[in-house]
Design a protein around this motif. Structure first.
Motif, mmCIF file in Angstrom:
data_model
loop_
_atom_site.group_PDB
_atom_site.id
_atom_site.type_symbol
_atom_site.label_atom_id
_atom_site.label_comp_id
_atom_site.label_asym_id
_atom_site.label_seq_id
_atom_site.Cartn_x
_atom_site.Cartn_y
_atom_site.Cartn_z
ATOM 1 N N CYS A 183 0.867 -1.192 0.000
ATOM 2 C CA CYS A 183 0.000 0.000 0.000
ATOM 3 C C CYS A 183 0.899 1.236 0.000
ATOM 4 O O CYS A 183 1.751 1.388 0.881
ATOM 5 C CB CYS A 183 -0.903 0.007 1.231
ATOM 6 S SG CYS A 183 -1.892 1.502 1.383
ATOM 7 N N ILE A 185 0.034 4.168 0.609
ATOM 8 C CA ILE A 185 -0.386 5.133 1.630
ATOM 9 C C ILE A 185 0.213 4.779 2.993
ATOM 10 O O ILE A 185 0.790 5.613 3.672
ATOM 11 C CB ILE A 185 -1.930 5.176 1.760
ATOM 12 C CG1 ILE A 185 -2.596 5.381 0.385
ATOM 13 C CG2 ILE A 185 -2.364 6.254 2.763
ATOM 14 C CD1 ILE A 185 -2.332 6.698 -0.272
ATOM 15 N N CYS A 186 0.060 3.499 3.391
ATOM 16 C CA CYS A 186 0.454 3.145 4.759
ATOM 17 C C CYS A 186 1.540 2.067 4.827
ATOM 18 O O CYS A 186 1.960 1.693 5.920
ATOM 19 C CB CYS A 186 -0.766 2.697 5.555
ATOM 20 S SG CYS A 186 -1.352 1.049 5.107
ATOM 21 N N PHE A 188 1.277 -1.069 4.238
ATOM 22 C CA PHE A 188 0.794 -2.432 4.504
ATOM 23 C C PHE A 188 1.158 -3.299 3.305
ATOM 24 O O PHE A 188 1.064 -2.879 2.155
ATOM 25 C CB PHE A 188 -0.727 -2.422 4.683
ATOM 26 C CG PHE A 188 -1.333 -3.810 4.663
ATOM 27 C CD1 PHE A 188 -1.256 -4.635 5.768
ATOM 28 C CD2 PHE A 188 -1.962 -4.288 3.513
ATOM 29 C CE1 PHE A 188 -1.799 -5.914 5.740
ATOM 30 C CE2 PHE A 188 -2.512 -5.569 3.470
ATOM 31 C CZ PHE A 188 -2.422 -6.379 4.590
ATOM 32 N N CYS A 216 -7.499 -1.571 1.717
ATOM 33 C CA CYS A 216 -6.385 -1.811 2.636
ATOM 34 C C CYS A 216 -6.924 -1.974 4.056
ATOM 35 O O CYS A 216 -7.661 -1.120 4.535
ATOM 36 C CB CYS A 216 -5.402 -0.644 2.571
ATOM 37 S SG CYS A 216 -4.096 -0.754 3.800
ATOM 38 N N CYS A 219 -5.403 1.312 6.228
ATOM 39 C CA CYS A 219 -5.749 2.717 5.978
ATOM 40 C C CYS A 219 -7.010 2.899 5.146
ATOM 41 O O CYS A 219 -7.488 4.012 4.989
ATOM 42 C CB CYS A 219 -4.575 3.445 5.325
ATOM 43 S SG CYS A 219 -4.362 3.025 3.593
HETATM 44 FE FE FE Z 1 -2.943 1.219 3.417
#
Ligand code: FE
Length: 229
Positions: A183, A185-186, A188, A216, A219
């Motif tokens: 991911c 964004i985060c 993961f 996800c 997030c």
């Molecule tokens: Fe994420």
């Protein structure tokens, strides 16, 4: 100098919360620690850009929810990857208030603390708020979530050498070459060998076969936010 040495330091995982007027907010932090015992004093290190920092600075107190090892990824993601400037993070959650009216999580939490800030240390990007314990209770017995456990197991970054990895892969009957996705964004990592238990995705499910509406587990970002690794 090898900064990896820092990775050997162990931490817990907490939701640090505060309020301003009627507005509640909280965030995930791994840097909560007891400084001294007479009187009981705790400290938290909070990024100056975070809304929680603003709230603690104005209210001069903060609460800490000590997360249990079984705390779901979505809960950690809600407090770790979303801003209180955009969402009310406590809305819809089972929370209660400390003596001074600060929110703490009533579920997935082993204990809560409330402290009154008596010293703020400027630490560059962060402030360290040092406070005297004013309220605290143990909510239930259990193992606390640790930062290492969250990263290695909950976040999907289980090392290939970990027993859990081999077991999941054998059970799933997948190839070691099945691509994992990260991911953006985060961070993961979706590992096909492990699937996504939080969304009832069975081990052995390739990323490509996840439903379009899959998000996800940390997030909440969509599949398009993932990249192959
Ligand atoms: Fe994420």
């Amino acid at each position: 100098m090898d900064p990896k040495a820092l990775h050997t330091i162990s931490y817990g995982l907490y939701v640090v919360s505060a309020k301003t007027g009627a507005r509640l907010n909280g965030q995930v932090a791994n840097t909560v620690f007891q400084i001294s015992s007479a009187p009981p004093t705790v400290a938290v290190s909070i990024n100056k850009q975070n809304l929680t920092h603003e709230f603690i600075q104005s209210s001069r107190n903060f609460a800490v929810s000590v997360l249990a090892k079984d705390a779901p990824l979505a809960l950690i993601g809600r407090f770790g990857f979303k801003s209180g400037r955009e969402v009310d993070k406590f809305a819809g959650l089972n929370y209660k208030l400390t003596r001074a009216g600060l929110p703490y999580l009533a579920e997935h939490t082993l204990a809560y603390l409330e402290a009154e800030v008596n010293q703020t240390v400027d630490a560059g990007t962060h402030s360290i708020f040092i406070g005297t314990l004013k309220d605290a209770a143990v909510l239930r017995q259990g193992d606390p979530m640790t930062y290492a456990y969250y990263h290695q197991v909950k976040r999907g970054t289980t090392p290939k050498t970990a027993p859990t990895f081999a077991a999941a892969e054998a059970e799933a009957g997948t190839s070691v070459t099945a691509p994992r996705y990260r991911c953006t964004i985060c961070n993961f990592i979706y590992d096909p060998a492990q699937g996504d238990p939080e969304h009832d995705i069975a081990p052995g499910t390739p990323f490509e076969d996840l439903p379009d509406e899959w998000t996800c587990p940390i997030c909440g970002a969509g599949k398009e936010a993932f990249e192959k690794i």
